[in-house]
Scaffold this active site. Structure first.
Site, PDB file in Angstrom:
ATOM      1  N   CYS A 330      -3.179   3.171  -4.757  1.00 15.25           N
ATOM      2  CA  CYS A 330      -2.456   1.989  -5.216  1.00 15.25           C
ATOM      3  C   CYS A 330      -2.165   2.089  -6.714  1.00 15.25           C
ATOM      4  O   CYS A 330      -1.365   2.911  -7.133  1.00 15.25           O
ATOM      5  CB  CYS A 330      -3.233   0.728  -4.854  1.00 15.25           C
ATOM      6  SG  CYS A 330      -2.185  -0.755  -4.772  1.00 15.25           S
ATOM      7  N   HIS A 427      -4.959   1.246   1.247  1.00 17.76           N
ATOM      8  CA  HIS A 427      -6.398   1.076   1.035  1.00 17.76           C
ATOM      9  C   HIS A 427      -7.115   1.192   2.375  1.00 17.76           C
ATOM     10  O   HIS A 427      -6.564   0.867   3.422  1.00 17.76           O
ATOM     11  CB  HIS A 427      -6.683  -0.309   0.458  1.00 17.76           C
ATOM     12  CG  HIS A 427      -6.183  -0.513  -0.930  1.00 17.76           C
ATOM     13  ND1 HIS A 427      -6.765   0.062  -2.032  1.00 17.76           N
ATOM     14  CD2 HIS A 427      -5.143  -1.258  -1.401  1.00 17.76           C
ATOM     15  CE1 HIS A 427      -6.124  -0.315  -3.128  1.00 17.76           C
ATOM     16  NE2 HIS A 427      -5.128  -1.108  -2.771  1.00 17.76           N
TER      17      HIS A 427
END
Length: 483
Positions: A330, A427
């Site tokens: 991310c 994630h």
């Protein structure tokens, strides 16, 4: 007929989140349907729900303990710190803007309607709602307009159990002092107390319990010993990420100032053969690291500047020159590119800054946040993966033509030409046992843990622990009908 009870703390980090998770598991084993609820949370470690909203990671774990899917009504107000003086405000799963800390005490009362709306809906779905407070009701300077502790308890008519933390010392003063500073009406809402995190024989604190009971008039629900396997459950606060002795494979993780969604690290920490080392600011990234993970960030550009100020960019470049693997997730993925642009001022003043340059990609931050669950596969190993996306920005560039994941049938992520530097927006990848085993094998390591099964077993062990040391029957008798 739904009943509810609220767990508040005599201070921050007394173990409220874990107690609610353990109580949820214990109560569903008694045949009750249970829903966790936290009116207001502050955390950059968020979970994505099936309806595409976000809540605190602790509430997602509590939902799991209760045997139900996470829902935005479980945490209607989530504060995500972006700087020392401001935070993004997420209401019922959706970001509504950023507020300065100075303005929040005057504006938080605006959020009570959403809090009560979520509580009412959630209460209709369960026999018991376990409510978790935030911080401490002893912070009476925050009482006006409160939605997190006694303000909520008063509005919803929910009784309170107060938890003290003996591990940090002064627990008698914590609990007795809380009663002393509370307004009489708020103090009357507290029906009992418990002492958490005791090390040694709990009977040694018998006189302490008597002292608290005598001074407060509140009954004790027990002295709860330190739960040794607490580290096996996902941590919500970055300060709870501690370096544990592990194996020979060293994973170095710079502790970013606004580190976010660091539950990515939990499956690695659970592996006996892996040593996850959190590198504090001011310390160099270790030269003997087998892998460097750059985690997510709530303020990517600010954390990138701090990354450079710590000299970590130089350490990372040396690691890459030595042929060391890097995984960016991310915000960490965004940092690894050649350029990062914020034309709309999403994170602050509009700007364009150079990235670390280890991936030939660039990122443009955008106001719209992507929130979604993700399922797919890792073509290199054939492993099935699942996780979630939670980011603001789009990444493009030549290295995106070398995706290393498939999510929903579409390519995802980027890799360097030599395959050593990888980036992804997904994630939770490492929670997949088969993918984690395949990835660790490329680093010369091995996986010996079934991570999800381990979390379930730990929740069961936590429930057993509370059944042994806490008077759950009495706690349930104190819960009152709501709605």
């Amino acid at each position: 007929m739904t009943r509810a009870i609220m767990i508040q703390g005599a201070g921050s980090n007394v173990g409220k989140s874990m107690l609610v998770a353990g109580l949820a598991r214990a109560c569903i084993r008694r045949g009750l349907s249970v829903a966790p609820f936290k009116p207001q949370n502050m955390s950059n470690n968020a979970a994505v729900t099936s309806e595409g909203g976000e809540i605190g990671r602790a509430q997602a774990l509590q939902a799991r303990a209760a045997g139900r899917a996470p829902h935005t009504d479980m945490n209607p107000v989530l504060l995500k710190p972006e700087s020392e003086t401001g935070a993004q405000i997420v209401v019922q799963g959706r970001a509504i803007g950023s507020w300065q800390a100075r303005a929040y005490p005057q504006r938080k009362g605006e959020l009570m309607h959403a809090v009560m709306q979520s509580f009412t809906r959630l209460s209709a779905t369960a026999d018991l709602v376990l409510v978790e407070g935030a911080g401490s009701p002893a912070e009476i300077n925050l009482r006006a307009g409160d939605i997190a502790n006694m303000g909520f308890a008063e509005a919803a008519g929910v009784p309170v159990v107060l938890i003290g933390d003996i591990d940090r010392g002064g627990v008698i003063a914590q609990i007795v002092g809380t009663q002393a500073v509370l307004a009489p009406g708020d103090a009357a809402r507290i029906k009992a107390f418990a002492v958490n995190k005791f090390r040694g024989d709990p009977r040694l604190f018998d006189d302490g319990l008597t002292a608290i009971e005598t001074r407060t008039g509140w009954p004790s629900l027990g002295v709860i010993p330190w739960f040794e396997d607490a580290w096996r459950l996902p941590a919500e606060d970055a300060l709870d990420i501690v370096e544990r002795p592990g194996g020979d494979l060293i994973v170095a993780v710079p502790r970013l100032g606004r580190i976010a969604n660091f539950d990515d690290l939990d499956p690695l920490s659970a592996e006996p053969g892996v040593c996850v080392r959190m590198i504090e600011p001011g310390r160099a990234l270790p030269g003997n690291a087998d892998l460097i993970v750059i985690p997510g960030s709530k303020s990517t550009i600010a954390d990138l500047a701090a990354f450079r100020a710590n000299g970590w960019d130089i350490d990372l470049a040396a690691h890459v020159r030595r042929g060391g693997p890097v995984l960016g997730l991310c915000g960490g993925y965004q940092m690894l590119g050649r350029r990062l642009s914020d034309p709309d001022g999403v994170e602050g003043p509009a700007c364009t800054v150079p990235g670390l340059g280890h991936l030939d990609v660039e990122t443009v931050l955008q106001p719209a946040k992507r929130l979604s669950l993700a399922t797919g596969r890792h073509p290199g190993s054939g492993a099935e993966i699942s996780g979630y996306e939670i980011h603001m920005g789009q990444t493009t560039g030549p290295d995106c033509a070398r995706p290393w994941l498939e999510i929903g049938g579409a390519p995802e992520g980027a890799s360097s030409a030599d395959g050593l530097v990888l980036g992804s927006y997904v994630h939770g990848l490492l929670a997949s046992d088969s993918f984690r085993a395949a990835y660790l094998a490329t680093l010369g390591g091995a996986s010996t843990v079934q991570f999800e099964a381990s979390v379930e077993a730990t929740l069961d062990a936590l429930a057993d622990h509370l059944e042994q040391h806490m008077d759950i029957d009495r706690l349930l008798s104190l819960a009152e009908v709501v709605g």
